[in-house]
Design a protein around this motif. Structure first.
Motif, short mmCIF file in Angstrom:
data_model
loop_
_atom_site.label_atom_id
_atom_site.label_comp_id
_atom_site.label_asym_id
_atom_site.label_seq_id
_atom_site.Cartn_x
_atom_site.Cartn_y
_atom_site.Cartn_z
N LYS A 1 -0.47 7.56 103.94
CA LYS A 1 -0.66 8.32 102.64
C LYS A 1 -1.94 8.27 101.90
O LYS A 1 -2.65 8.89 101.23
N GLY A 2 -2.19 6.73 101.58
CA GLY A 2 -3.28 6.25 100.96
C GLY A 2 -4.70 6.60 101.53
O GLY A 2 -5.68 6.11 100.83
N GLY A 3 -4.80 7.04 102.67
CA GLY A 3 -6.19 7.39 103.19
C GLY A 3 -6.70 6.27 104.19
O GLY A 3 -7.87 6.26 104.73
N MET A 4 -5.61 5.29 104.74
CA MET A 4 -6.19 4.37 105.69
C MET A 4 -6.25 5.06 107.17
O MET A 4 -5.39 5.76 107.36
N THR A 5 -7.19 4.74 107.86
CA THR A 5 -7.31 5.17 109.25
C THR A 5 -6.30 4.04 110.00
O THR A 5 -6.57 2.86 109.98
N MET A 6 -5.33 4.70 110.64
CA MET A 6 -4.70 3.76 111.15
C MET A 6 -4.54 3.99 112.74
O MET A 6 -4.27 5.17 113.12
N VAL A 7 -4.31 3.13 113.70
CA VAL A 7 -3.51 3.32 114.91
C VAL A 7 -2.52 2.55 115.19
O VAL A 7 -2.37 1.40 114.98
N VAL A 8 -1.23 3.33 115.51
CA VAL A 8 0.02 2.68 115.27
C VAL A 8 0.29 2.84 116.65
O VAL A 8 0.84 3.90 117.17
N VAL A 9 0.78 1.76 117.40
CA VAL A 9 1.31 1.44 118.80
C VAL A 9 2.83 1.38 118.28
O VAL A 9 3.24 0.44 117.47
N THR A 10 3.63 2.14 118.74
CA THR A 10 5.04 2.20 118.32
C THR A 10 6.18 2.65 119.19
O THR A 10 5.80 3.46 120.03
N HIS A 11 7.41 2.28 119.09
CA HIS A 11 8.48 2.85 119.60
C HIS A 11 9.45 3.62 118.56
O HIS A 11 10.34 4.08 119.14
N GLU A 12 8.73 3.34 117.45
CA GLU A 12 9.53 4.33 116.29
C GLU A 12 9.28 5.80 116.34
O GLU A 12 8.22 6.12 115.68
N MET A 13 10.12 6.55 117.15
CA MET A 13 9.63 7.97 117.33
C MET A 13 9.77 8.70 115.90
O MET A 13 9.10 9.58 115.77
N GLY A 14 10.58 8.29 115.09
CA GLY A 14 10.90 9.11 113.82
C GLY A 14 9.31 8.85 113.03
O GLY A 14 8.86 9.81 112.56
N PHE A 15 8.76 7.53 113.09
CA PHE A 15 7.37 7.38 112.43
C PHE A 15 6.35 8.20 112.87
O PHE A 15 5.76 8.94 112.20
N SER A 16 6.34 8.08 114.25
CA SER A 16 5.26 8.74 115.08
C SER A 16 5.34 10.27 114.63
O SER A 16 4.28 10.80 114.56
N ARG A 17 6.56 10.77 114.38
CA ARG A 17 6.71 12.02 114.28
C ARG A 17 6.27 12.59 113.06
O ARG A 17 5.65 13.53 112.46
#
Lengths: 254, 245
Positions: B189-205
Motif C-alpha cells: 500500500k505504501g507504494g513499494m514495488t514488490m515481487v512476492v513468491v507465495t503459497h498464500e493464495m489469500g494474499f496473492s488475491r
C-alpha cells in the motif's frame, strides 16, 4: 618393599624434582609457551588462508589447499622439524648470523598446525547454512565481505573447541625443538626435564616435566568442554522485560 | 502515497539451466513501479530461482533484466542487489549479531554511515515493523514472526527500489503468518514495488496487482488476480488452484 621404594624413587624423587623446578619455571615454561603460542597464532592465520582457499569457487585454489593439507597432515612432526630446522638452519645462519633455532622451529610447527587448523576452519565455514551467504549477498555484500562479516565469524565460533585441542597438540609438539640443539636458556620444558634425568640417572625430572605439561593442558581441556557446552546450550541471555512479563501472565507490551 | 523511491522491474526471456536441468525456460515478468506482483505455482516450478536470477544471485544464461527501464546485466551485481531487498523463507538473520546490528550492518559497511547514525536508522526501521524493543536481543530469542519482521526491516534499511519475498511466511507457525502478511500488505500500500513468491493464495488475491502462475520453468498464465483466481484459462492453472484452494 625395596623394589617399591626403588620405583617411587625413580619416578617421584621430590628433591630431584625440586632441583629442576627453578629452571622449568624460569626457562622451560616461557620457552614452551613462546613456541606454542607463536606457532598457534601463525598457524591460525595460515590455516584461515587455507580454509578460504579450500572453500573457494576457484578449483585451482581448492586443489592447492588440498595438496598442502594432505602433505603436512600426512608427515610426522619430527620429520618436518628436522627437515626445516636442519635444512634451512645453515641458510639462516649465513644470511642472518643467527643460530637461534626458535624461528625455524616455530616455522615448522606453523606449517603443520596450519594444515590441521585449516581443516578445522574449513569444516566450520562449511557448516554455516548456505542461506547466510545468500542473505549477505542479497544485501549487496561482495563474496569476500560476506565471508569476512557473516560466514567466517559463525564458522570459527563453532570450531573453537577443536581449535583449543589443536593448541594442546602444539604445546606437546613444541618439545620436538630439542632436536635442533638448544643452549641452556633456550631449553623448553621437556629438554630441561630430560637433561636433568640424564645427568642424575633418575626419571623424576622428566615426571616434573610431565606435570608442567599437565598444568598447561588440563585447564585447556576443560576450557574445551566449557566452550563446547556453552555453544551447545547457547549463552544464558538475560530475558527481555516483556518476555518475563508474558511468562507470568501480565500482558506483554509492544 | 509513495513512501518509497521504488522503481519498475522487468525480466525478459530469462533462461537458466543447471547442467541438463532447464529451470527457467524463457520467463517474462514485468512489475510496474509501486505495484505488487505475486508469483504462484507448484514447488519446483522455478519461482524462487526466478527471484535469484532477477537480483543476479544466480546469473541468467540468457535474457535481460531491467530496473526502471534500464538493463542492469552489465552493472556490478553487488550494487544491483543493494537496490533490491530480499526476504527469505528461513529469515536468514545473522545469528551472531544482535537484531539492531543485523539491520545496521549494511548501512555501516556498504552505505558507510557512522555507527551512531546507522544504529539510529536501524532503530527507525525496527520501529516500523514494531520491534524496536527487541533491538539488542539475539535473533534466536525472537519468534519466527518477529525474526521475519526483522529480516524485512533489514532489507528496507537499504532503501531498496524493489522488494523480493521468497515464500516469506512458509516457515512460520500459522498464528504468526498474519502479522508478517499484514506488514507486507502495508508495504504494498505504501507504494513499494514488490515481487512476492507465495503459497498464500489469500494474499496473492487480495494484495497483489498482478498474479503470475509458473509451472515447469515457464509462465503459464498471468493477469490481474480476479482473472487468475475466478477465471483461469489453462488446465494447469485450474488444476493447481483446485489443489491449493
Amino acid at each position: 618393599m625395596d623394589a617399591l621404594d626403588q620405583l617411587v624413587k625413580t619416578f617421584f624423587d621430590w628433591e630431584a624434582m625440586a632441583a629442576v623446578l627453578p629452571n622449568m619455571i624460569m626457562f622451560g615454561l616461557p620457552n614452551t609457551l613462546i613456541l606454542a603460542v607463536s606457532s598457534g597464532v601463525l598457524g591460525c592465520i595460515l590455516g584461515m588462508v587455507l580454509a578460504v582457499m579450500g572453500t573457494s569457487r576457484i578449483t585451482a585454489l581448492r586443489w592447492l589447499s588440498r595438496i598442502y593439507t594432505d602433505v603436512f597432515r600426512g608427515v610426522p612432526a619430527i620429520v618436518v622439524i628436522l627437515l626445516i630446522g636442519l635444512g634451512l638452519g645453515p641458510v639462516v645462519r649465513v644470511t642472518t648470523g643467527s643460530t637461534n633455532p626458535f624461528p625455524l622451529a616455530i616455522f615448522a610447527l606453523t606449517l603443520m598446525a596450519a594444515a590441521y587448523i585449516g581443516e578445522i576452519f574449513r569444516s566450520g565455514i562449511q557448516s554455516v547454512e548456505k542461506g547466510q551467504l545468500e542473505a549477505s549477498r542479497a544485501l549487496g555484500f561482495s563474496y569476500g565481505s560476506s565471508m569476512r562479516l557473516v560466514v567466517i565469524p559463525q564458522g570459527v565460533r563453532r570450531v573453537l573447541p577443536a581449535l583449543v585441542n589443536q593448541f594442546i597438540t602444539l604445546i606437546k609438539d613444541s618439545s620436538l625443538i630439542y632436536l635442533l640443539g638448544l643452549i641452556a636458556s633456550q631449553r623448553e620444558i621437556f629438554r630441561i626435564g630430560n637433561d636433568a634425568a640424564a645427568n642424575t640417572g633418575n626419571l623424576s625430572p622428566l615426571v616434573a616435566a610431565a606435570f608442567m605439561y599437565l598444568i598447561l593442558t588440563v585447564p585447556l581441556t576443560h576450557l574445551v568442554n566449557y566452550i563446547d557446552n556453552r555453544l551447545r546450550t547457547g549463552r544464558p541471555e538475560k530475558r527481555q522485560p516483556d518476555d518475563a512479563a508474558a511468562l507470568i501472565g501480565k500482558g506483554a507490551q509492544a | 502515497m509513495s513512501e518509497f523511491a521504488s522503481g519498475s522491474l522487468t525480466g525478459k526471456n530469462l533462461h537458466l539451466s543447471f547442467g541438463s536441468n532447464h529451470v527457467l525456460r524463457g520467463i517474462d515478468l514485468h512489475v510496474e513501479k509501486g505495484t505488487t506482483a505475486s508469483v504462484i505455482g507448484p514447488s519446483g516450478s522455478g519461482k524462487s530461482t526466478l527471484l535469484r536470477v532477477m537480483n543476479r544471485l544466480i546469473e541468467p544464461d540468457q535474457g535481460d533484466i531491467l530496473l526502471d527501464g534500464r538493463s542492469v546485466l552489465k552493472d556490478n551485481p553487488d550494487e544491483l542487489r543493494q537496490r533490491i531487498g530480499m526476504v527469505f523463507q528461513q529469515f536468514n538473520l545473522f545469528p551472531h549479531k544482535t537484531v539492531v546490528d543485523n539491520v545496521s550492518l549494511a548501512l555501516r559497511k556498504l552505505r558507510k554511515l557512522p555507527a551512531e547514525q546507522a544504529r539510529a536508522e536501524a532503530l527507525e526501521q525496527l520501529d516500523l515493523v514494531g520491534l524496536k524493543h527487541k533491538a539488542d536481543a539475539r535473533p534466536a530469542n525472537l519468534s519466527g514472526g518477529q525474526q521475519q519482521r526483522v529480516a524485512i526491516a533489514r532489507a528496507l534499511a537499504m532503501k531498496p527500489e524493489v522488494m523480493f519475498f521468497d515464500e516469506a511466511t512458509s516457515a512460520l507457525d500459522p498464528e504468526l503468518v498474519k502479522g508478517v502478511l499484514a506488514l507486507m500488505a502495508d508495504l504494498a500500500k505504501g507504494g513499494m514495488t514488490m515481487v512476492v513468491v507465495t503459497h498464500e493464495m489469500g494474499f496473492s488475491r487480495n494484495v497483489s496487482d498482478t498474479v503470475t502462475f509458473m509451472d515447469g520453468g515457464v509462465v503459464v498464465e498471468s493477469g490481474p488476480p480476479e482473472q487468475i483466481f475466478t477465471n483461469p484459462q489453462t488446465e494447469r492453472l485450474q488444476g493447481f488452484l483446485s489443489d491449493v484452494l
